[in-house]
Design a protein around this motif. Structure first.
Motif, PDB file in Angstrom:
ATOM      1  N   ALA A 141       0.837  -1.207   0.000  1.00  0.00           N
ATOM      2  CA  ALA A 141       0.000   0.000   0.000  1.00  0.00           C
ATOM      3  C   ALA A 141       0.870   1.254   0.000  1.00  0.00           C
ATOM      4  N   ILE A 142       1.907   1.269   0.837  1.00  0.00           N
ATOM      5  CA  ILE A 142       2.807   2.422   0.885  1.00  0.00           C
ATOM      6  C   ILE A 142       3.568   2.544  -0.436  1.00  0.00           C
ATOM      7  N   LEU A 143       4.041   1.408  -0.963  1.00  0.00           N
ATOM      8  CA  LEU A 143       4.766   1.435  -2.235  1.00  0.00           C
ATOM      9  C   LEU A 143       3.881   1.982  -3.343  1.00  0.00           C
ATOM     10  N   PHE A 144       2.615   1.586  -3.350  1.00  0.00           N
ATOM     11  CA  PHE A 144       1.686   2.098  -4.356  1.00  0.00           C
ATOM     12  C   PHE A 144       1.481   3.602  -4.194  1.00  0.00           C
ATOM     13  N   ALA A 145       1.405   4.079  -2.948  1.00  0.00           N
ATOM     14  CA  ALA A 145       1.241   5.517  -2.710  1.00  0.00           C
ATOM     15  C   ALA A 145       2.468   6.299  -3.178  1.00  0.00           C
ATOM     16  N   ILE A 146       3.642   5.717  -3.002  1.00  0.00           N
ATOM     17  CA  ILE A 146       4.887   6.384  -3.399  1.00  0.00           C
ATOM     18  C   ILE A 146       5.092   6.306  -4.907  1.00  0.00           C
ATOM     19  N   SER A 147       4.849   5.121  -5.476  1.00  0.00           N
ATOM     20  CA  SER A 147       5.143   4.919  -6.898  1.00  0.00           C
ATOM     21  C   SER A 147       4.130   3.972  -7.538  1.00  0.00           C
ATOM     22  N   PRO A 148       2.964   4.504  -7.900  1.00  0.00           N
ATOM     23  CA  PRO A 148       1.947   3.649  -8.524  1.00  0.00           C
ATOM     24  C   PRO A 148       2.450   2.998  -9.819  1.00  0.00           C
ATOM     25  N   ALA A 149       3.302   3.697 -10.563  1.00  0.00           N
ATOM     26  CA  ALA A 149       3.814   3.141 -11.820  1.00  0.00           C
ATOM     27  C   ALA A 149       4.675   1.909 -11.557  1.00  0.00           C
ATOM     28  N   LEU A 150       5.468   1.938 -10.492  1.00  0.00           N
ATOM     29  CA  LEU A 150       6.301   0.788 -10.150  1.00  0.00           C
ATOM     30  C   LEU A 150       5.440  -0.411  -9.781  1.00  0.00           C
ATOM     31  N   VAL A 151       4.422  -0.206  -8.967  1.00  0.00           N
ATOM     32  CA  VAL A 151       3.547  -1.305  -8.562  1.00  0.00           C
ATOM     33  C   VAL A 151       2.816  -1.870  -9.779  1.00  0.00           C
ATOM     34  N   THR A 152       2.341  -1.006 -10.647  1.00  0.00           N
ATOM     35  CA  THR A 152       1.665  -1.466 -11.868  1.00  0.00           C
ATOM     36  C   THR A 152       2.610  -2.298 -12.715  1.00  0.00           C
ATOM     37  N   ARG A 153       3.847  -1.842 -12.836  1.00  0.00           N
ATOM     38  CA  ARG A 153       4.833  -2.601 -13.612  1.00  0.00           C
ATOM     39  C   ARG A 153       5.113  -3.961 -12.975  1.00  0.00           C
ATOM     40  N   LEU A 154       5.236  -4.002 -11.665  1.00  0.00           N
ATOM     41  CA  LEU A 154       5.479  -5.269 -10.973  1.00  0.00           C
ATOM     42  C   LEU A 154       4.308  -6.238 -11.156  1.00  0.00           C
ATOM     43  N   VAL A 155       3.096  -5.719 -11.045  1.00  0.00           N
ATOM     44  CA  VAL A 155       1.907  -6.561 -11.250  1.00  0.00           C
ATOM     45  C   VAL A 155       1.899  -7.102 -12.675  1.00  0.00           C
ATOM     46  N   ASN A 156       2.215  -6.253 -13.652  1.00  0.00           N
ATOM     47  CA  ASN A 156       2.270  -6.698 -15.042  1.00  0.00           C
ATOM     48  C   ASN A 156       3.367  -7.739 -15.264  1.00  0.00           C
ATOM     49  N   LEU A 157       4.516  -7.563 -14.597  1.00  0.00           N
ATOM     50  CA  LEU A 157       5.592  -8.550 -14.701  1.00  0.00           C
ATOM     51  C   LEU A 157       5.160  -9.901 -14.135  1.00  0.00           C
ATOM     52  N   VAL A 158       4.544  -9.879 -12.974  1.00  0.00           N
ATOM     53  CA  VAL A 158       4.073 -11.131 -12.364  1.00  0.00           C
ATOM     54  C   VAL A 158       3.052 -11.807 -13.270  1.00  0.00           C
ATOM     55  N   SER A 159       2.148 -11.027 -13.832  1.00  0.00           N
ATOM     56  CA  SER A 159       1.145 -11.580 -14.738  1.00  0.00           C
ATOM     57  C   SER A 159       1.799 -12.200 -15.969  1.00  0.00           C
ATOM     58  N   ALA A 160       2.765 -11.496 -16.557  1.00  0.00           N
ATOM     59  CA  ALA A 160       3.452 -12.024 -17.737  1.00  0.00           C
ATOM     60  C   ALA A 160       4.235 -13.290 -17.394  1.00  0.00           C
ATOM     61  N   LEU A 161       4.851 -13.315 -16.226  1.00  0.00           N
ATOM     62  CA  LEU A 161       5.564 -14.521 -15.797  1.00  0.00           C
ATOM     63  C   LEU A 161       4.602 -15.688 -15.597  1.00  0.00           C
ATOM     64  N   GLN A 171       8.894  -6.727 -23.426  1.00  0.00           N
ATOM     65  CA  GLN A 171       8.454  -5.327 -23.449  1.00  0.00           C
ATOM     66  C   GLN A 171       8.618  -4.685 -22.087  1.00  0.00           C
ATOM     67  N   LEU A 172       8.191  -5.400 -21.039  1.00  0.00           N
ATOM     68  CA  LEU A 172       8.236  -4.845 -19.692  1.00  0.00           C
ATOM     69  C   LEU A 172       9.661  -4.669 -19.181  1.00  0.00           C
ATOM     70  N   LEU A 173      10.553  -5.530 -19.628  1.00  0.00           N
ATOM     71  CA  LEU A 173      11.942  -5.455 -19.162  1.00  0.00           C
ATOM     72  C   LEU A 173      12.806  -4.607 -20.094  1.00  0.00           C
ATOM     73  N   GLY A 174      12.188  -4.018 -21.110  1.00  0.00           N
ATOM     74  CA  GLY A 174      12.920  -3.113 -21.976  1.00  0.00           C
ATOM     75  C   GLY A 174      13.679  -3.797 -23.096  1.00  0.00           C
ATOM     76  N   ASP A 175      13.290  -5.008 -23.448  1.00  0.00           N
ATOM     77  CA  ASP A 175      13.939  -5.733 -24.531  1.00  0.00           C
ATOM     78  C   ASP A 175      13.589  -5.039 -25.856  1.00  0.00           C
ATOM     79  N   THR A 176      14.582  -4.545 -26.558  1.00  0.00           N
ATOM     80  CA  THR A 176      14.329  -3.830 -27.801  1.00  0.00           C
ATOM     81  C   THR A 176      14.567  -4.692 -29.026  1.00  0.00           C
ATOM     82  N   VAL A 177      14.955  -5.922 -28.836  1.00  0.00           N
ATOM     83  CA  VAL A 177      15.235  -6.809 -29.973  1.00  0.00           C
ATOM     84  C   VAL A 177      13.948  -7.375 -30.538  1.00  0.00           C
TER      85      VAL A 177
END
Length: 177
Positions: A141-161, A171-177
């Motif tokens: 909850a605190i992490l989301f309040a500080i950085s909602p974009a980070l939490v959203t990215r982490l949730v998306n990473l877990v979902s993709a995994l 895409q999420l890890l910045g792979d440009t190849v």
């Protein structure tokens, strides 16, 4: 159980460096610098062998202090290795840790402040369980309040995994190849 609280707190603080160290080792190995993590591990063993006898009279808390000191002593070395391998400054290395570290500190302060209230009401064992549970809910909850974009990215990473979606992971890890 009370005798275990202080060593656990000390080990939790030393764990902050452990998380960053695992990340450092992954970067170094990925860039082909497999010898540098071995050097750091060897120096860690030497540090333990030197520090533990100095603190053993303090019991398990002393051993925990030795672990913490080892991690603090080796932290600059890890930053030096990463700087040389990636040309990232210390600031660039620490910036990704800022939001999670701030969330962890705020969560720890809140839980630590609440435990003296909970112990008389619930007893030490149940208060400890409640403190852990509250901390587990507060941190995201605190992490989301500080950085909602980070939490959203982490949730998306877990979902993709979870879905084994390699394209989305790239895409999420910045792979440009």
């Amino acid at each position: 159980m009370v005798w275990a609280v202080v060593p656990c707190q000390i080990l939790l603080v030393s764990g902050l460096r452990t998380c960053h160290g695992v990340f450092d080792i992954s970067i170094l190995r990925g860039l082909g610098h497999v010898g540098l993590p071995l050097i750091a591990m060897a120096l860690g063993i030497v540090a333990h062998a030197s520090l533990i006898p100095s603190f053993v009279d303090l019991g398990i808390a002393g051993v925990a202090v030795a672990f913490l000191l080892r991690s603090l002593l080796l932290w600059p070395l890890g930053h030096l290795f990463i700087s040389r391998a990636t040309e990232l400054s210390l600031r660039q290395q620490l910036q990704p840790m800022a939001a999670p570290l701030l969330a962890a500190i705020l969560m720890a302060v809140i839980v630590d402040a609440g435990l003296p209230v909970l112990v008389p009401l619930l007893g030490a064992s149940f208060a400890l369980v409640m403190g852990i549970s509250i901390g587990g809910l507060l941190y995201p909850a605190i992490l989301f309040a500080i950085s909602p974009a980070l939490v959203t990215r982490l949730v998306n990473l877990v979902s993709a995994l979870r879905h084994r979606d390699r394209n989305r992971l790239g895409q999420l890890l910045g792979d440009t190849v």
